[in-house]
Design a protein around this motif. Structure first.
Motif, PDB file in Angstrom:
ATOM      1  N   LEU A 298       0.825  -1.199   0.000  1.00 40.96           N
ATOM      2  CA  LEU A 298       0.000   0.000   0.000  1.00 40.96           C
ATOM      3  C   LEU A 298       0.859   1.249   0.000  1.00 40.96           C
ATOM      4  CD1 LEU A 298      -2.988  -0.619   2.450  1.00 40.96           C
ATOM      5  CD2 LEU A 298      -2.868  -0.943  -0.023  1.00 40.96           C
ATOM      6  N   GLY A 302      -2.978   5.078   0.570  1.00 41.69           N
ATOM      7  CA  GLY A 302      -3.882   3.957   0.700  1.00 41.69           C
ATOM      8  C   GLY A 302      -4.175   3.219  -0.585  1.00 41.69           C
ATOM      9  N   ARG A 342      -2.034  -5.667   8.542  1.00 41.45           N
ATOM     10  CA  ARG A 342      -1.106  -4.577   8.226  1.00 41.45           C
ATOM     11  C   ARG A 342       0.143  -4.751   9.091  1.00 41.45           C
ATOM     12  NH1 ARG A 342      -4.095   0.986   6.678  1.00 41.45           N
ATOM     13  NH2 ARG A 342      -1.920   1.329   6.068  1.00 41.45           N
TER      14      ARG A 342
END
Length: 461
Positions: A298, A302, A342
């Motif tokens: 990413l 975003g 993440r």
């Protein structure tokens, strides 16, 4: 139980299945001792283990898993406050230890019968506490199914079989030393030799086919050429827990004949990316996703970052070996709604799928004068200088540029700051050069050899 299926692969002989610092147990004796522990803790939902580098730790972890308890490895060097936090936060009902007051002792020579129900894949196998660099350590819940999937993917990537003899001397309270280095061997059914401490001499004497180490271990092995050459008969050398400097990679290859396998993972994800036994190994790169894993990159806004080998983005991973949740938190707090984790790590992905980890977004992305600079590439450039033995790069606040690239190095006498700045400028874009270089006797590291960059810093320039 399924996680420890490899125990049956050892057979019924007297050959040690596991040895730690010279003390060994056959598979049958390990099962007997683990049964005794299982009988002691049966009914306890969560069991803490004082995770010293000892045979007792192996028996304790194996027995608690057999009992269906969630195992909480407590770092052997934990201070009273950290230990108290882990025990309280995990809710451990029992502590297994031969040195802590009030704990249940572990005797590898005990024998007992135990027959309990096998844990389900969704049951928690381990609660691993993170280092707590951004606050109190968090408990990462890993299920039996997640650990099994992670270990099976590595057995596939590394062609790990019962014919191997695994050697390492890593701490038994981290993923690398405990999950990969103990449970991996017990699941595959390959004999394990834990050397107590990961010294070059101990590695050389162990006559393994498969070796695990962190970069500090491999750097020290390379510093003792005779010990390094003793590893030539091995099948595979694996490096992890921190980036392996390219000069160490090349030196290790020159001395041992092995290009080491590098891999990437976290406590929350186990190992998700690795080079393979039957594939290429590239210095400074950690390979491609293991079986069952997908990755994304990413950009800062975003959006999906291009896989061009140059663009830096945050790495996201998805796979069956991810954590269930953080202890005491909802399951959906650990992943995105569509199942991605993440990592907080910065990476580049090449068009052919190879991954290079640049560093942590919180400490290794330096924003200077409008440029986004990965600390890892500057560190690699510094390490290419023959006088530099260790290097760590951070961003230091600057009134005009936002941050400036600042280096901390361990180097041979005689090399100066300007020489290293110019050396980096000749290898990378000039805006990536350090504006300052500080010389240290040693970099601050944790038990797994990772540089603790939070302990580095400097005044505003």
């Amino acid at each position: 139980m399924r996680l420890l299926n490899g125990l049956h692969a050892y057979g019924t002989g007297h050959r040690p299945a596991v040895s730690v610092n010279g003390r060994g147990l056959s598979a049958q004796r390990l099962r007997n001792a683990a049964n005794a522990v299982a009988a002691d803790v049966h009914g306890a939902a969560t069991v803490a283990v004082d995770a010293t580098a000892s045979l007792e730790t192996v028996v304790a972890v194996t027995g608690a898993l057999l009992a269906g308890s969630a195992v909480v490895p407590v770092p052997a060097d934990a201070g009273p406050a950290e230990r108290e936090h882990i025990l309280r936060d995990s809710g451990a009902a029992v502590t297994l230890s031969n040195r802590l007051p009030g704990a249940t002792p572990v005797d590898p020579d005990r024998t007992a019968q135990f027959a309990g129900p096998a844990p389900a894949p969704d049951d928690v196998a381990l609660v691993m506490y993170t280092s707590g660099t951004t606050g109190a350590p968090k408990g990462v819940e890993l299920t039996h199914g997640a650990v099994e999937a992670g270990l099976d993917a590595l057995a596939d990537a590394w062609a790990w079989t019962p014919e191997d003899r695994l050697v390492h001397g890593l701490p038994l309270f981290h993923v690398h030393g405990l999950i990969l280095g103990v449970l991996g061997a017990l699941r595959v059914g390959s004999p394990l030799v834990h050397t107590g401490r990961p010294t070059p001499a101990a590695y050389a004497a162990a006559r393994g086919t498969l070796y695990f180490g962190v970069p500090t271990v491999w750097s020290r092995v390379c510093a003792e050429p005779a010990a390094a050459r003793a590893l030539r008969p091995a099948r595979l050398l694996v490096s992890g827990s921190a980036p392996l400097p390219a000069p160490v990679f090349e030196r290790l290859y020159a001395l041992t004949g092995h290009r080491p396998v590098e891999r990437y993972g976290m406590t929350e994800t186990l190992i998700t990316i690795s080079s393979r036994f039957d594939g290429e190994r590239r210095p400074g790169q950690v390979g491609t996703p293991v079986a069952g894993v997908a990755t994304r990159l990413l950009a800062e806004d975003g959006t999906e970052a291009p896989r061009d080998g140059e663009t830096i983005g945050e790495l996201l991973v998805k796979g069956p070996m991810l954590l269930r949740r953080y202890r005491g938190q909802p399951a959906d707090s650990a992943r995105t709604p569509d199942g991605w984790f993440r990592t907080g790590d910065l990476a580049r992905i090449a068009p052919d799928g190879w991954h290079r980890i640049v560093g942590r977004a919180s400490t290794d992305l330096i924003k200077s004068g409008g440029y986004r600079i990965g600390a890892g590439e500057v560190e690699d450039a510094l390490l290419a200088h023959p006088a530099v033995r260790e290097a760590a790069v951070v961003g230091v606040p600057h009134e005009d540029l936002g941050e400036v690239v600042t280096a901390y190095v361990v180097a041979a006498p005689g090399v100066g700051e300007r020489e290293l700045i110019d050396f980096v400028a000749a290898h990378l874009n000039v805006h990536k050069r350090p504006r300052a270089v500080h010389f240290l006797d040693a970099l601050p590291r944790n038990a797994m050899g990772k540089v603790q960059k939070k302990r580095l810093g400097g005044p505003m320039l």
